[in-house]
Design an enzyme around this catalytic site. Sequence first.
Site, PDB file in Angstrom:
ATOM      1  N   ALA A   1     -10.137   0.240 -14.757  1.00 35.84           N
ATOM      2  CA  ALA A   1     -10.338   0.415 -13.322  1.00 35.84           C
ATOM      3  C   ALA A   1     -11.156  -0.748 -12.775  1.00 35.84           C
ATOM      4  CB  ALA A   1     -11.052   1.734 -13.053  1.00 35.84           C
ATOM      5  N   THR A   2     -10.624  -1.403 -11.763  1.00 38.79           N
ATOM      6  CA  THR A   2     -11.332  -2.536 -11.162  1.00 38.79           C
ATOM      7  C   THR A   2     -12.019  -2.173  -9.855  1.00 38.79           C
ATOM      8  OG1 THR A   2      -9.361  -3.284  -9.995  1.00 38.79           O
ATOM      9  CG2 THR A   2      -9.736  -4.183 -12.219  1.00 38.79           C
TER      10      THR A   2
ATOM     11  N   HIS B   1      -7.153   9.273  -8.172  1.00 38.21           N
ATOM     12  CA  HIS B   1      -6.513   8.600  -9.315  1.00 38.21           C
ATOM     13  C   HIS B   1      -6.908   9.298 -10.621  1.00 38.21           C
ATOM     14  CE1 HIS B   1      -4.590   4.635  -8.149  1.00 38.21           C
ATOM     15  NE2 HIS B   1      -4.937   5.160  -6.993  1.00 38.21           N
TER      16      HIS B   1
ATOM     17  N   ALA C   1       0.840  -1.195   0.000  1.00 40.50           N
ATOM     18  CA  ALA C   1       0.000   0.000   0.000  1.00 40.50           C
ATOM     19  C   ALA C   1       0.875   1.244   0.000  1.00 40.50           C
ATOM     20  CB  ALA C   1      -0.910  -0.011   1.230  1.00 40.50           C
TER      21      ALA C   1
ATOM     22  N   LYS D   1       3.132   2.194  -6.792  1.00 42.68           N
ATOM     23  CA  LYS D   1       2.956   1.291  -7.941  1.00 42.68           C
ATOM     24  C   LYS D   1       2.025   1.865  -9.010  1.00 42.68           C
ATOM     25  CE  LYS D   1      -0.077  -1.625  -5.204  1.00 42.68           C
ATOM     26  NZ  LYS D   1      -0.030  -0.706  -4.063  1.00 42.68           N
TER      27      LYS D   1
ATOM     28  N   ARG E   1      -5.232  12.885 -11.190  1.00 41.31           N
ATOM     29  CA  ARG E   1      -3.812  12.990 -11.526  1.00 41.31           C
ATOM     30  C   ARG E   1      -3.493  12.528 -12.948  1.00 41.31           C
ATOM     31  NH1 ARG E   1      -2.307   8.459  -7.704  1.00 41.31           N
ATOM     32  NH2 ARG E   1      -2.136   6.681  -9.092  1.00 41.31           N
TER      33      ARG E   1
END
Length: 187
Positions: A51-52, A67, A28, A32, A70
Amino acid sequence: MFGGFLGRFDLPHWRIVNIRLTLVLGGARSGKSRYAEALVTAQPPPWIYVATGEALDAEMAQRIAAHRARRQSGWTTVEAPRALAARLAEHAAMPVLVDCLTLWLSNLMMADAAIEDEIARLLAVLGQARAPVMMVANEVGSGIVPDNALARRFRDLQGTLNQRIAAQADRVVLMVAGLPLVLKGSA
């Protein structure tokens, strides 16, 4: 060039020519997702962000919004909380970032899906990709042994999924404290 609070990743040498599949692992907040985004944007656009995650609570909605905020223009977001192989097959000719396999696996578990079948479909589609694919996953096996059967099953399935994707990947990168460590392939 990638900038941010984690520093900069100069990626001209990461121009992907023969690297079809990259797995970016880490814990976390290891950097990544940002790193995988930098790898994808080293390619010419358009880029696909698969996107999951699902915004099932306010905290997750904030993460998803961060997310999205950015990412620069050139990205198309495709939602795939469970149908990952199908979404990847639809976009096999464009650079793709899957973020992340960990949420995808937990979504499958919560839906009581046939996980082995879904993984087999995913691996088959990855073998047919015509453009680079970057996949992000958490490395969950470095912590304590979970105290319940569901969490232990998740940890074991995630470890197995990571191994299977890594075996097929041309490059595997482990992110630690924002630093990329290449485990497989070359930089």
